[in-house]
Design an enzyme around this catalytic site. Structure first.
Site, PDB file in Angstrom:
ATOM      1  N   PRO A  30     -19.202  -2.683  51.906  1.00 36.17           N
ATOM      2  CA  PRO A  30     -19.765  -3.330  50.640  1.00 36.17           C
ATOM      3  C   PRO A  30     -20.664  -4.718  51.077  1.00 36.17           C
ATOM      4  CG  PRO A  30     -17.656  -2.670  50.141  1.00 36.17           C
ATOM      5  CD  PRO A  30     -17.671  -2.770  51.721  1.00 36.17           C
ATOM      6  N   GLU A  31     -21.950  -4.750  50.953  1.00 37.01           N
ATOM      7  CA  GLU A  31     -22.368  -5.816  51.235  1.00 37.01           C
ATOM      8  C   GLU A  31     -22.786  -6.795  50.045  1.00 37.01           C
ATOM      9  OE1 GLU A  31     -25.809  -5.105  53.792  1.00 37.01           O
ATOM     10  OE2 GLU A  31     -24.813  -3.744  55.020  1.00 37.01           O
TER      11      GLU A  31
END
Ligand code: ZN
Length: 276
Positions: free
Chosen positions: A2-3
């Protein structure tokens, strides 16, 4: 992994349901994520307490409370939060359950368990960063992230520009996918030394990274990173990718073939025709 856009999506989905809610109890179904999880410590600090705000800083979620202790959450490689009725059966890899006063349960799932869930000290001024996050550079949408800032910071940096813009001390949240896409839009090779950036490149980097992140946030994140928003919907940003994951395919602009190199252990994708 996840960014920033994925974490922003999680924050936006959860905040309206969590802010103002009181926590009844916290349960753990594993001994540790990145750190040891002490269930007594968490319940002593947060049972009966109200979540005043859910905030994102870089790729961290911060659960803020009206006292000296806050909670820091990082999704690691495979973490996700979801809200469900408390009676719902716990799924595999759901390691944390936060029971809320309205009967809902906030669950944290993380198959690889690289995520973080830990107690931190609140800052004296609530708008400042907590000490635990003092090492981070500006947010990509802060005024502090500017052409002049990047120019000055890059002058003595011999590392490749890809690694430079992915360093959270430079700016937060430009993860691997977004770095490759941003550099393509700027016509800058990921291999170029940061100190070789021109002033115009620095302006382009600011503008284009913001555009890439904005469209990813609007789309709810990318799906190629195994991400699901808390409502179960999938992002569709992957449809707009120019270079990421396209090794050997034709560039949309010049027809040259997209190349892949490994930098600091991460894949970089670029067009040798468009990026110098
Ligand atoms: Zn090209």
């Amino acid at each position: 992994m996840p960014e920033l856009p994925e974490v922003e999506t999680v924050k936006n989905a959860l905040a309206p349901h969590l802010e103002g809610q009181f926590i009844k109890s916290i349960s753990f179904y594993t001994e540790r994520l990145r750190q040891f999880l002490d269930v007594d410590l968490f319940n002593k600090a947060f049972s009966g307490k109200q979540i005043t705000r859910l905030k994102r800083r870089s790729k961290y979620l911060i659960f803020e409370f009206d006292h000296q202790k806050w909670i820091l959450s990082h999704l690691g490689m495979t973490g996700s939060w979801r809200l469900c009725p408390a009676r719902e059966e716990r799924k595999k890899h759901e390691h944390i359950s936060i029971l809320l006063e309205d009967g809902k349960d906030l669950r944290y799932c993380d198959p690889r368990r690289f995520g973080e869930f830990r107690i931190i000290s609140a800052p004296t001024n609530r708008d400042n960063d907590p000490q635990a996050l003092a090492h981070l550079g500006p947010e990509p949408f802060d005024e502090a992230y500017s052409q002049a800032y990047l120019w000055n910071l890059s002058r003595n940096k011999t590392k490749p520009v890809k690694n430079f813009i992915m360093d959270p001390k430079t700016v937060c949240g430009i993860g691997n996918i977004y770095a490759s896409e941003t550099l393509f839009r700027c016509g800058v090779s990921p291999l170029r030394k940061a100190q070789k950036l021109k002033k115009k490149d620095c302006l382009n980097l600011v503008v284009e990274s913001q555009k890439v992140l904005k469209s990813a946030i609007a789309a709810g994140g990318t799906t190629i990173i195994d991400f699901q928003a808390p409502d179960g919907s999938e992002g569709w940003f992957h449809q707009e990718l120019n270079v990421y994951g396209r090794t050997g395919e034709k560039c949309h602009v010049c027809d040259k073939l997209i190349k892949r190199v490994v930098q600091a252990g991460r894949s970089s994708f670029y067009c040798p025709g468009c990026q110098k």
